[in-house]
Scaffold this motif. Structure first.
Motif, PDB file in Angstrom:
ATOM      1  N   GLY A  27     -28.545   4.347  26.632  1.00  0.00           N
ATOM      2  CA  GLY A  27     -28.550   4.921  25.291  1.00  0.00           C
ATOM      3  C   GLY A  27     -29.931   4.907  24.667  1.00  0.00           C
ATOM      4  N   ARG A  28     -30.618   3.756  24.765  1.00  0.00           N
ATOM      5  CA  ARG A  28     -31.950   3.671  24.160  1.00  0.00           C
ATOM      6  C   ARG A  28     -32.965   4.544  24.907  1.00  0.00           C
ATOM      7  NH1 ARG A  28     -30.659   2.463  19.384  1.00  0.00           N
ATOM      8  NH2 ARG A  28     -32.912   2.551  18.983  1.00  0.00           N
ATOM      9  N   ALA A  29     -32.797   4.710  26.227  1.00  0.00           N
ATOM     10  CA  ALA A  29     -33.699   5.580  26.987  1.00  0.00           C
ATOM     11  C   ALA A  29     -33.551   7.037  26.536  1.00  0.00           C
ATOM     12  CB  ALA A  29     -33.424   5.450  28.479  1.00  0.00           C
ATOM     13  N   LEU A  30     -32.313   7.472  26.310  1.00  0.00           N
ATOM     14  CA  LEU A  30     -32.101   8.830  25.810  1.00  0.00           C
ATOM     15  C   LEU A  30     -32.737   9.016  24.440  1.00  0.00           C
ATOM     16  CD1 LEU A  30     -28.400   9.467  26.905  1.00  0.00           C
ATOM     17  CD2 LEU A  30     -30.439  10.662  27.743  1.00  0.00           C
ATOM     18  N   ILE A  31     -32.623   7.995  23.595  1.00  0.00           N
ATOM     19  CA  ILE A  31     -33.234   8.069  22.269  1.00  0.00           C
ATOM     20  C   ILE A  31     -34.750   8.174  22.395  1.00  0.00           C
ATOM     21  CG2 ILE A  31     -33.678   6.743  20.152  1.00  0.00           C
ATOM     22  CD1 ILE A  31     -30.764   5.722  20.415  1.00  0.00           C
ATOM     23  N   GLY A  32     -35.335   7.377  23.284  1.00  0.00           N
ATOM     24  CA  GLY A  32     -36.774   7.454  23.492  1.00  0.00           C
ATOM     25  C   GLY A  32     -37.218   8.815  23.998  1.00  0.00           C
ATOM     26  N   CYS A  33     -36.419   9.409  24.886  1.00  0.00           N
ATOM     27  CA  CYS A  33     -36.750  10.712  25.449  1.00  0.00           C
ATOM     28  C   CYS A  33     -36.733  11.798  24.370  1.00  0.00           C
ATOM     29  CB  CYS A  33     -35.768  11.058  26.566  1.00  0.00           C
ATOM     30  SG  CYS A  33     -36.072  12.648  27.366  1.00  0.00           S
ATOM     31  N   GLY A  34     -35.671  11.833  23.575  1.00  0.00           N
ATOM     32  CA  GLY A  34     -35.594  12.829  22.509  1.00  0.00           C
ATOM     33  C   GLY A  34     -36.631  12.605  21.426  1.00  0.00           C
ATOM     34  N   ASP A  35     -36.870  11.344  21.104  1.00  0.00           N
ATOM     35  CA  ASP A  35     -37.861  11.005  20.095  1.00  0.00           C
ATOM     36  C   ASP A  35     -39.244  11.503  20.500  1.00  0.00           C
ATOM     37  OD1 ASP A  35     -39.149   9.841  17.930  1.00  0.00           O
ATOM     38  OD2 ASP A  35     -38.996   7.799  18.692  1.00  0.00           O
ATOM     39  N   ALA A  36     -39.549  11.426  21.785  1.00  0.00           N
ATOM     40  CA  ALA A  36     -40.864  11.849  22.283  1.00  0.00           C
ATOM     41  C   ALA A  36     -41.141  13.318  22.007  1.00  0.00           C
ATOM     42  CB  ALA A  36     -40.953  11.578  23.788  1.00  0.00           C
ATOM     43  N   MET A  37     -40.101  14.119  21.865  1.00  0.00           N
ATOM     44  CA  MET A  37     -40.283  15.554  21.672  1.00  0.00           C
ATOM     45  C   MET A  37     -40.507  15.944  20.220  1.00  0.00           C
ATOM     46  SD  MET A  37     -37.221  16.864  24.183  1.00  0.00           S
ATOM     47  CE  MET A  37     -36.973  16.108  25.805  1.00  0.00           C
ATOM     48  N   THR A  38     -40.345  15.004  19.303  1.00  0.00           N
ATOM     49  CA  THR A  38     -40.248  15.378  17.895  1.00  0.00           C
ATOM     50  C   THR A  38     -41.586  15.401  17.170  1.00  0.00           C
ATOM     51  OG1 THR A  38     -38.028  14.417  17.882  1.00  0.00           O
ATOM     52  CG2 THR A  38     -39.025  14.898  15.751  1.00  0.00           C
ATOM     53  N   PHE A  39     -42.282  14.267  17.131  1.00  0.00           N
ATOM     54  CA  PHE A  39     -43.493  14.193  16.319  1.00  0.00           C
ATOM     55  C   PHE A  39     -44.558  15.177  16.795  1.00  0.00           C
ATOM     56  CE2 PHE A  39     -47.582  12.208  15.095  1.00  0.00           C
ATOM     57  CZ  PHE A  39     -47.397  12.190  13.722  1.00  0.00           C
ATOM     58  N   ILE A  40     -44.762  15.260  18.106  1.00  0.00           N
ATOM     59  CA  ILE A  40     -45.759  16.188  18.645  1.00  0.00           C
ATOM     60  C   ILE A  40     -45.438  17.621  18.208  1.00  0.00           C
ATOM     61  CG2 ILE A  40     -46.626  17.237  20.769  1.00  0.00           C
ATOM     62  CD1 ILE A  40     -46.419  14.569  22.107  1.00  0.00           C
ATOM     63  N   SER A  41     -44.158  17.980  18.241  1.00  0.00           N
ATOM     64  CA  SER A  41     -43.763  19.340  17.875  1.00  0.00           C
ATOM     65  C   SER A  41     -44.037  19.629  16.416  1.00  0.00           C
ATOM     66  CB  SER A  41     -42.274  19.545  18.191  1.00  0.00           C
ATOM     67  OG  SER A  41     -42.010  19.361  19.563  1.00  0.00           O
ATOM     68  N   VAL A  42     -43.791  18.640  15.552  1.00  0.00           N
ATOM     69  CA  VAL A  42     -44.052  18.839  14.127  1.00  0.00           C
ATOM     70  C   VAL A  42     -45.556  18.937  13.876  1.00  0.00           C
ATOM     71  CG1 VAL A  42     -43.711  17.930  11.797  1.00  0.00           C
ATOM     72  CG2 VAL A  42     -41.934  17.626  13.521  1.00  0.00           C
ATOM     73  N   ILE A  43     -46.359  18.079  14.519  1.00  0.00           N
ATOM     74  CA  ILE A  43     -47.809  18.149  14.353  1.00  0.00           C
ATOM     75  C   ILE A  43     -48.338  19.482  14.866  1.00  0.00           C
ATOM     76  CG2 ILE A  43     -50.017  17.108  14.994  1.00  0.00           C
ATOM     77  CD1 ILE A  43     -48.294  15.563  12.964  1.00  0.00           C
ATOM     78  N   ARG A  44     -47.735  20.010  15.925  1.00  0.00           N
ATOM     79  CA  ARG A  44     -48.125  21.334  16.422  1.00  0.00           C
ATOM     80  C   ARG A  44     -47.870  22.401  15.353  1.00  0.00           C
ATOM     81  NH1 ARG A  44     -51.524  23.966  19.768  1.00  0.00           N
ATOM     82  NH2 ARG A  44     -50.609  25.861  20.628  1.00  0.00           N
ATOM     83  N   LEU A  45     -46.752  22.293  14.639  1.00  0.00           N
ATOM     84  CA  LEU A  45     -46.481  23.228  13.542  1.00  0.00           C
ATOM     85  C   LEU A  45     -47.576  23.157  12.482  1.00  0.00           C
ATOM     86  CD1 LEU A  45     -42.623  22.817  12.924  1.00  0.00           C
ATOM     87  CD2 LEU A  45     -43.788  24.803  13.883  1.00  0.00           C
ATOM     88  N   VAL A  46     -48.009  21.937  12.167  1.00  0.00           N
ATOM     89  CA  VAL A  46     -49.086  21.763  11.192  1.00  0.00           C
ATOM     90  C   VAL A  46     -50.363  22.434  11.690  1.00  0.00           C
ATOM     91  CG1 VAL A  46     -50.588  20.076  10.068  1.00  0.00           C
ATOM     92  CG2 VAL A  46     -48.130  19.648  10.210  1.00  0.00           C
ATOM     93  N   ASN A  47     -50.730  22.178  12.945  1.00  0.00           N
ATOM     94  CA  ASN A  47     -51.978  22.723  13.486  1.00  0.00           C
ATOM     95  C   ASN A  47     -51.962  24.247  13.565  1.00  0.00           C
ATOM     96  OD1 ASN A  47     -53.241  20.225  13.895  1.00  0.00           O
ATOM     97  ND2 ASN A  47     -52.164  19.919  15.825  1.00  0.00           N
ATOM     98  N   ILE A  48     -50.792  24.821  13.818  1.00  0.00           N
ATOM     99  CA  ILE A  48     -50.684  26.272  13.966  1.00  0.00           C
ATOM    100  C   ILE A  48     -50.655  26.975  12.612  1.00  0.00           C
ATOM    101  CG2 ILE A  48     -49.124  28.124  14.702  1.00  0.00           C
ATOM    102  CD1 ILE A  48     -50.683  26.932  16.975  1.00  0.00           C
ATOM    103  N   HIS A  49     -49.933  26.418  11.643  1.00  0.00           N
ATOM    104  CA  HIS A  49     -49.633  27.142  10.416  1.00  0.00           C
ATOM    105  C   HIS A  49     -50.480  26.760   9.205  1.00  0.00           C
ATOM    106  CE1 HIS A  49     -46.189  29.370  11.921  1.00  0.00           C
ATOM    107  NE2 HIS A  49     -45.705  28.270  12.476  1.00  0.00           N
ATOM    108  N   PHE A  50     -51.259  25.683   9.291  1.00  0.00           N
ATOM    109  CA  PHE A  50     -52.032  25.248   8.128  1.00  0.00           C
ATOM    110  C   PHE A  50     -53.521  25.225   8.467  1.00  0.00           C
ATOM    111  CE2 PHE A  50     -47.798  23.618   7.406  1.00  0.00           C
ATOM    112  CZ  PHE A  50     -47.597  23.851   6.050  1.00  0.00           C
ATOM    113  N   PRO A  51     -54.394  25.490   7.482  1.00  0.00           N
ATOM    114  CA  PRO A  51     -55.842  25.471   7.743  1.00  0.00           C
ATOM    115  C   PRO A  51     -56.338  24.089   8.110  1.00  0.00           C
ATOM    116  CG  PRO A  51     -55.393  25.701   5.385  1.00  0.00           C
ATOM    117  CD  PRO A  51     -54.080  25.856   6.088  1.00  0.00           C
ATOM    118  N   ALA A  52     -57.462  24.048   8.837  1.00  0.00           N
ATOM    119  CA  ALA A  52     -57.957  22.787   9.397  1.00  0.00           C
ATOM    120  C   ALA A  52     -58.248  21.744   8.324  1.00  0.00           C
ATOM    121  CB  ALA A  52     -59.215  23.051  10.231  1.00  0.00           C
TER     122      ALA A  52
END
Length: 405
Positions: free
Chosen positions: A103-128
């Motif tokens: 259970g905790r391994a699945l949580i770690g796996c899904g968690d790994a996909m989240t923050f990077i994806s949100v930061i990518r949204l920031v880098n793509i859509h907002f000025p430097a």
């Protein structure tokens, strides 16, 4: 609707998914005592649960960084939320160490996909020039998940029990999936044409400066919040569960207040970012020293001071992402962020494991045992600070001084 408004809506939805991810990530932190009883494990077993969750998270950082560069943020966020919901369901039904680990391994796996994806949204859509503040706001708002995983989760565990509590957490994950599918679109204004360069991101000294910044500043507070703070406060310092929960929430709330300030300072004084990093490391080490050397149980005011100081760890670690943004082009920013984030969580995983091993070797969970266990932080601080100095020097030799300190 204007592109700016769409960018804010996409980012806000991603941040909400991150709030849920932080809730899942730290749900073990206040359930450690109950988990030990339900899963029939000791301190090393609890460390294994948290360590493997972080290990999966850390291992997934680089692959996720590469994938988010290629596939975009939406589907990575959706998959991550769904995997975490499944992990909470498995954890809710777990009655032994093996299903608990799954259970905790699945949580770690899904968690790994989240923050990077949100930061990518920031880098793509907002000025430097807005990036440092937006990243800090992302981390700040995300800590609402840590608040929900403290006092409310303690109350739910004591009122409804193990299985209903974690099945409720799984339902929250499903809601997050539906919201992401409905709102977020990958209509990115600029899509990188060439493949991201993982090796180029690793070869960049600024990436490794960011990685060691993240590792040196994050690990103490992460270990405290994710697993060992609650047992330390209750079993070691003799506080009531309610008081311990309030202190954990105080750490999170103070971190939310500290984040925008550090984001402003990092953006306003980029030549002095490393000084902010060393300040976070030094104050954390100094306050822990006072707590660990205090004769007998530390007074409540000192424990409050400890959580207030540790509150700067999370925002301080986000400076590492600002280094990654500064030294890497957009085409490989996901890979660079993955390296930075992975390094930080490997350090946190290592500290969590060391604390558990030392507690088991000592045989009990007395105050003296916790003192020896938390002393494992000092070598990590020393190594991290030395590496920040090393890679700061390398970046200064490679680029104009105005860009990188």
């Amino acid at each position: 609707m204007s592109p700016q408004a769409k960018a804010v809506i996409f980012w806000a939805t991603g941040v909400l998914a991150y709030v849920v991810a932080v809730f899942h990530r730290q749900s073990l932190g206040v359930a450690g005592i109950e988990a030990a009883a339900r899963l029939d494990v000791g301190a090393a077993g609890l460390s294994t649960l948290a360590m493997l969750q972080l290990l999966v998270y850390a291992i997934m950082q680089v692959p996720v960084g590469v994938l988010v560069d290629r596939l975009g943020s939406k589907w990575m966020l959706v998959i991550g939320a769904a995997v975490m919901a499944g992990g909470e369901l498995v954890f809710a039904l777990a009655d032994g160490l093996v299903p608990g680990i799954a259970g905790r391994a699945l949580i770690g796996c899904g968690d790994a996909m989240t923050f990077i994806s949100v930061i990518r949204l920031v880098n793509i859509h907002f000025p430097a020039h807005r990036n440092p503040l937006m990243v800090q706001l992302t981390g700040l708002i995300g800590q609402l998940g840590a608040i929900a995983s403290a006092v409310p989760l303690i109350h739910s565990l004591h009122t409804y029990g193990w299985t209903p509590t974690f099945m409720g957490a799984a339902v929250v994950g499903v809601v997050s999936v539906l919201l992401l599918l409905t709102v977020v679109r990958d209509s990115r204004p600029e899509r990188a044409e060439r493949q991201p360069g993982l090796s180029a991101a690793w070869a960049e000294p600024g990436t490794r400066l960011g990685m060691w910044t993240h590792a040196a500043t994050q690990s103490s507070a992460a270990a405290f919040l994710m697993l060992w703070g609650y047992p330390f406060l209750v079993q070691g310092q003799g506080l009531t569960p309610a008081t311990a929960g309030v202190l954990l929430s105080t750490l999170t709330l103070c971190g939310m207040a500290c984040g925008p300030l550090l984001g402003y300072l990092a953006g306003r004084f980029p030549l002095h970012r490393s000084r902010l990093v060393f300040t976070v490391i030094g104050t954390s080490a100094g306050t822990w020293t006072a707590v660990l050397l205090w004769p007998g149980r530390a007074p409540l005011w000192l424990l409050v001071l400890l959580v207030v100081v540790l509150a700067a760890n999370g925002p301080g670690s986000l400076i590492g992402f600002d280094y990654a943004r500064t030294f890497n082009p957009a085409a490989r920013i996901g890979a660079a962020i993955g390296i930075v984030n992975g390094g930080g969580f490997i350090a946190s995983m290592t500290l969590i494991a060391l604390i558990g091993v030392i507690l088991d070797l000592r045989g009990q969970a007395t105050l003296d045992d916790f003192r020896w266990a938390f002393a494992a932080q000092y070598p990590l601080w020393a190594l991290g600070a030395a590496q920040v100095l090393r890679y700061r020097g390398r970046t200064r030799r490679l680029v104009p001084v105005r860009q990188h300190r």
